[in-house]
Design an enzyme around this catalytic site. Structure first.
Site, PDB file in Angstrom:
ATOM      1  N   ASP A  46     -52.808  13.969 -74.560  1.00  6.53           N
ATOM      2  CA  ASP A  46     -53.226  12.819 -75.368  1.00  6.53           C
ATOM      3  C   ASP A  46     -52.272  12.637 -76.539  1.00  6.53           C
ATOM      4  O   ASP A  46     -52.215  13.475 -77.440  1.00  6.53           O
ATOM      5  CB  ASP A  46     -54.650  13.067 -75.900  1.00  6.53           C
ATOM      6  CG  ASP A  46     -55.133  11.920 -76.774  1.00  6.53           C
ATOM      7  OD1 ASP A  46     -55.599  10.919 -76.218  1.00  6.53           O
ATOM      8  OD2 ASP A  46     -55.027  12.017 -78.020  1.00  6.53           O
ATOM      9  N   TYR A  51     -48.584   9.062 -83.616  1.00  5.75           N
ATOM     10  CA  TYR A  51     -48.217  10.477 -83.736  1.00  5.75           C
ATOM     11  C   TYR A  51     -46.706  10.689 -83.787  1.00  5.75           C
ATOM     12  O   TYR A  51     -46.235  11.762 -84.169  1.00  5.75           O
ATOM     13  CB  TYR A  51     -48.795  11.317 -82.582  1.00  5.75           C
ATOM     14  CG  TYR A  51     -50.304  11.229 -82.389  1.00  5.75           C
ATOM     15  CD1 TYR A  51     -51.117  10.648 -83.365  1.00  5.75           C
ATOM     16  CD2 TYR A  51     -50.917  11.727 -81.247  1.00  5.75           C
ATOM     17  CE1 TYR A  51     -52.491  10.547 -83.176  1.00  5.75           C
ATOM     18  CE2 TYR A  51     -52.287  11.635 -81.067  1.00  5.75           C
ATOM     19  CZ  TYR A  51     -53.073  11.040 -82.026  1.00  5.75           C
ATOM     20  OH  TYR A  51     -54.422  10.954 -81.840  1.00  5.75           O
ATOM     21  N   LYS A  73     -51.780   5.409 -77.317  1.00  5.15           N
ATOM     22  CA  LYS A  73     -52.654   4.474 -78.048  1.00  5.15           C
ATOM     23  C   LYS A  73     -51.833   3.499 -78.886  1.00  5.15           C
ATOM     24  O   LYS A  73     -50.765   3.865 -79.407  1.00  5.15           O
ATOM     25  CB  LYS A  73     -53.588   5.251 -78.989  1.00  5.15           C
ATOM     26  CG  LYS A  73     -54.215   6.490 -78.391  1.00  5.15           C
ATOM     27  CD  LYS A  73     -55.238   7.135 -79.294  1.00  5.15           C
ATOM     28  CE  LYS A  73     -55.641   8.507 -78.780  1.00  5.15           C
ATOM     29  NZ  LYS A  73     -54.753   9.607 -79.195  1.00  5.15           N
ATOM     30  N   HIS A 106     -56.254   2.151 -80.700  1.00  9.97           N
ATOM     31  CA  HIS A 106     -56.497   3.402 -81.443  1.00  9.97           C
ATOM     32  C   HIS A 106     -57.742   3.338 -82.335  1.00  9.97           C
ATOM     33  O   HIS A 106     -58.480   4.324 -82.468  1.00  9.97           O
ATOM     34  CB  HIS A 106     -55.253   3.738 -82.268  1.00  9.97           C
ATOM     35  CG  HIS A 106     -55.101   5.191 -82.586  1.00  9.97           C
ATOM     36  ND1 HIS A 106     -53.879   5.820 -82.634  1.00  9.97           N
ATOM     37  CD2 HIS A 106     -56.017   6.157 -82.875  1.00  9.97           C
ATOM     38  CE1 HIS A 106     -54.064   7.099 -82.950  1.00  9.97           C
ATOM     39  NE2 HIS A 106     -55.349   7.323 -83.106  1.00  9.97           N
ATOM     40  N   ILE A 226     -59.978  17.033 -75.743  1.00 11.99           N
ATOM     41  CA  ILE A 226     -58.525  17.125 -75.957  1.00 11.99           C
ATOM     42  C   ILE A 226     -58.228  18.030 -77.150  1.00 11.99           C
ATOM     43  O   ILE A 226     -57.666  17.601 -78.156  1.00 11.99           O
ATOM     44  CB  ILE A 226     -57.929  15.712 -76.164  1.00 11.99           C
ATOM     45  CG1 ILE A 226     -58.813  14.874 -77.115  1.00 11.99           C
ATOM     46  CG2 ILE A 226     -57.789  14.993 -74.827  1.00 11.99           C
ATOM     47  CD1 ILE A 226     -58.183  13.535 -77.512  1.00 11.99           C
ATOM     48  N   LYS A 228     -56.533  20.575 -79.700  1.00 11.01           N
ATOM     49  CA  LYS A 228     -55.136  20.740 -80.079  1.00 11.01           C
ATOM     50  C   LYS A 228     -54.837  22.184 -80.436  1.00 11.01           C
ATOM     51  O   LYS A 228     -55.612  22.822 -81.152  1.00 11.01           O
ATOM     52  CB  LYS A 228     -54.822  19.866 -81.285  1.00 11.01           C
ATOM     53  CG  LYS A 228     -53.381  19.994 -81.727  1.00 11.01           C
ATOM     54  CD  LYS A 228     -53.243  19.834 -83.202  1.00 11.01           C
ATOM     55  CE  LYS A 228     -51.939  20.415 -83.671  1.00 11.01           C
ATOM     56  NZ  LYS A 228     -51.870  20.491 -85.118  1.00 11.01           N
ATOM     57  N   ASN A 238     -58.280  28.078 -74.788  1.00 10.78           N
ATOM     58  CA  ASN A 238     -59.052  26.830 -74.770  1.00 10.78           C
ATOM     59  C   ASN A 238     -59.264  26.266 -73.368  1.00 10.78           C
ATOM     60  O   ASN A 238     -60.128  25.413 -73.176  1.00 10.78           O
ATOM     61  CB  ASN A 238     -58.379  25.780 -75.665  1.00 10.78           C
ATOM     62  CG  ASN A 238     -58.459  26.162 -77.142  1.00 10.78           C
ATOM     63  OD1 ASN A 238     -59.191  27.085 -77.511  1.00 10.78           O
ATOM     64  ND2 ASN A 238     -57.712  25.472 -77.981  1.00 10.78           N
TER      65      ASN A 238
HETATM   66  P1  NAD Z   1     -59.436  20.016 -82.924  1.00 15.29           P
HETATM   67  O1  NAD Z   1     -60.906  19.964 -83.031  1.00 15.29           O
HETATM   68  O2  NAD Z   1     -58.810  20.027 -81.585  1.00 15.29           O
HETATM   69  O3  NAD Z   1     -58.960  21.268 -83.760  1.00 15.29           O
HETATM   70  C1  NAD Z   1     -57.637  21.728 -83.730  1.00 15.29           C
HETATM   71  C2  NAD Z   1     -57.497  22.881 -84.712  1.00 15.29           C
HETATM   72  O4  NAD Z   1     -58.467  23.871 -84.428  1.00 15.29           O
HETATM   73  C3  NAD Z   1     -56.147  23.555 -84.553  1.00 15.29           C
HETATM   74  O5  NAD Z   1     -55.211  22.955 -85.395  1.00 15.29           O
HETATM   75  C4  NAD Z   1     -56.439  24.984 -84.925  1.00 15.29           C
HETATM   76  O6  NAD Z   1     -56.388  25.111 -86.330  1.00 15.29           O
HETATM   77  C5  NAD Z   1     -57.888  25.149 -84.489  1.00 15.29           C
HETATM   78  N1  NAD Z   1     -58.016  25.787 -83.158  1.00 15.29           N
HETATM   79  C6  NAD Z   1     -57.574  25.339 -81.960  1.00 15.29           C
HETATM   80  N2  NAD Z   1     -57.904  26.200 -80.979  1.00 15.29           N
HETATM   81  C7  NAD Z   1     -58.570  27.212 -81.579  1.00 15.29           C
HETATM   82  C8  NAD Z   1     -59.170  28.394 -81.097  1.00 15.29           C
HETATM   83  N3  NAD Z   1     -59.166  28.698 -79.786  1.00 15.29           N
HETATM   84  N4  NAD Z   1     -59.777  29.203 -81.988  1.00 15.29           N
HETATM   85  C9  NAD Z   1     -59.797  28.908 -83.309  1.00 15.29           C
HETATM   86  N5  NAD Z   1     -59.244  27.804 -83.831  1.00 15.29           N
HETATM   87  C10 NAD Z   1     -58.651  26.950 -82.964  1.00 15.29           C
HETATM   88  O7  NAD Z   1     -58.888  18.820 -83.840  1.00 15.29           O
HETATM   89  P2  NAD Z   1     -57.758  17.705 -83.794  1.00 15.29           P
HETATM   90  O8  NAD Z   1     -56.409  18.278 -83.653  1.00 15.29           O
HETATM   91  O9  NAD Z   1     -58.061  16.843 -84.960  1.00 15.29           O
HETATM   92  O10 NAD Z   1     -58.135  16.844 -82.509  1.00 15.29           O
HETATM   93  C11 NAD Z   1     -57.629  17.114 -81.220  1.00 15.29           C
HETATM   94  C12 NAD Z   1     -56.908  15.904 -80.673  1.00 15.29           C
HETATM   95  O11 NAD Z   1     -57.744  14.748 -80.709  1.00 15.29           O
HETATM   96  C13 NAD Z   1     -55.675  15.479 -81.491  1.00 15.29           C
HETATM   97  O12 NAD Z   1     -54.566  16.290 -81.257  1.00 15.29           O
HETATM   98  C14 NAD Z   1     -55.493  14.074 -80.996  1.00 15.29           C
HETATM   99  O13 NAD Z   1     -54.854  14.074 -79.723  1.00 15.29           O
HETATM  100  C15 NAD Z   1     -56.933  13.593 -80.848  1.00 15.29           C
HETATM  101  N6  NAD Z   1     -57.403  12.811 -82.020  1.00 15.29           N
HETATM  102  C16 NAD Z   1     -57.646  11.491 -81.849  1.00 15.29           C
HETATM  103  C17 NAD Z   1     -58.092  10.715 -82.902  1.00 15.29           C
HETATM  104  C18 NAD Z   1     -58.357   9.261 -82.682  1.00 15.29           C
HETATM  105  O14 NAD Z   1     -58.529   8.537 -83.662  1.00 15.29           O
HETATM  106  N7  NAD Z   1     -58.401   8.801 -81.462  1.00 15.29           N
HETATM  107  C19 NAD Z   1     -58.271  11.284 -84.165  1.00 15.29           C
HETATM  108  C20 NAD Z   1     -58.035  12.643 -84.338  1.00 15.29           C
HETATM  109  C21 NAD Z   1     -57.602  13.399 -83.254  1.00 15.29           C
END
Ligand code: NAD
Length: 272
Positions: A46, A51, A73, A106, A226, A228, A238
């Site tokens: 994604d 980004y 997006k 988006h 999704i 990250k 994950n």
């Molecule tokens: P997320 O909930 O995926 O959290 C990611 C964070 O959690 C990482 O940076 C790390 O610090 C921690 N983490 C990851 N795996 C872990 C594990 N196994 N144990 C402990 N900590 C862990 O949050 P995100 O990055 O905000 O969201 C994921 C994806 O969603 C983004 O990369 C993006 O692609 C999408 N997104 C979309 C929108 C939108 O407006 N459409 C907005 C925000 C994010």
């Protein structure tokens, strides 16, 4: 690799239920992370124009032979009918793939009041064939009703903030009634959600980590996710969620974590 589930979209295409989110990964690091994710078993990525890493995403995918479902997006600057067509062209070129699997608006960007025209452009793009499925992100029920009413085309996906502290029950019910797949962004609550003692207890019971419990909860709730990470061990952790199952008690306990004020990102009704 354990077989991963996929969801069938309302246009007949299939989408892997878990993918890698690449928000905030620098473009020149993204190809490496995407390749590591594919090697760890991910089959979806994604990204977004915002980004700034569509080029790295495409390069990572092209470096592997597996079939990868890619989402991108359209950002605010490219809203409007003609602008959206051009914005898609740029994403398409940067990714450098034969097609984009899913292209989303988006946010509704309500102040612009151009999401209906932008949606019409996505409908046209899908007919042209370079994008297979079209959807939206951060749309509320009102926004969804408006594009469905004005164009007759139901988005395949609405990608929304969703994690145990913010479960979006009402919006998900609307999605289910209208055959819209829900994708959870920030599925781990950006890591903060993992501190809940309830999750630690469930994790211990299954011999899994809190992150795995939360991601498994999304999957069993019929959502796509999704998460990250850029770290190989977390990428692997994950996706290692297909060898256990939560029980009804676990679901009930996670259900109690939902909070009205649990949102961590912007509110779509005001996000400009
Ligand atoms: P997320 O909930 O995926 O959290 C990611 C964070 O959690 C990482 O940076 C790390 O610090 C921690 N983490 C990851 N795996 C872990 C594990 N196994 N144990 C402990 N900590 C862990 O949050 P995100 O990055 O905000 O969201 C994921 C994806 O969603 C983004 O990369 C993006 O692609 C999408 N997104 C979309 C929108 C939108 O407006 N459409 C907005 C925000 C994010």
């Amino acid at each position: 690799m354990t077989d991963q589930p996929s969801l069938t979209l309302n246009d007949g295409h299939n989408m892997p239920q878990i993918g890698l989110g690449v928000y905030q990964i620098p473009d020149d690091d993204t190809a490496r992370v995407v390749q590591a994710a594919i090697d760890a078993g991910y089959r979806a990525v994604d990204t977004a124009a915002l980004y700034g890493n569509e080029a790295g995403t495409g390069a990572g995918i092209r470096a592997r032979t597996e079939t990868i479902f890619v989402t991108s997006k359209l950002w605010r600057d490219d809203f409007g009918y003609d602008a959206a067509l051009r914005g898609f062209d740029r994403s398409f070129e940067k990714l450098g793939l034969e097609w984009i699997d899913l292209f989303l608006l988006h946010w509704p960007f309500v102040e612009l009041d151009q999401f209906v025209e932008s949606w019409r452009a996505l409908v046209r793009l899908q007919q042209d064939g370079r994008v297979r499925s079209i959807g939206v992100s951060n749309f509320t029920i009102d926004h969804l009703e408006r594009i469905i009413h004005d164009t007759g085309v139901v988005p395949a996906v609405n990608q929304i903030e969703l994690h145990p502290s913010f479960q979006q029950v009402e919006l998900r019910a609307f999605h289910d009634e209208n055959r819209i797949v829900t994708t959870s962004w920030s599925p781990l609550g950006q890591g903060a959600a993992l501190e809940e003692p309830v999750l630690a207890r469930i994790a211990e019971k299954h011999g899994k980590s809190p992150a795995q419990v939360v991601l498994r909860w999304h999957i069993e709730s019929g959502l796509s996710v999704i998460p990250k990470s850029t770290r190989p061990e977390r990428l692997a952790e994950n996706i290692a969620i297909f060898d256990f199952a939560l029980d009804a008690e676990d679901h009930a306990a996670i259900g109690t974590l939902d909070r009205r004020d649990g949102r961590i990102g912007p509110d779509p009704r005001t996000m400009a």
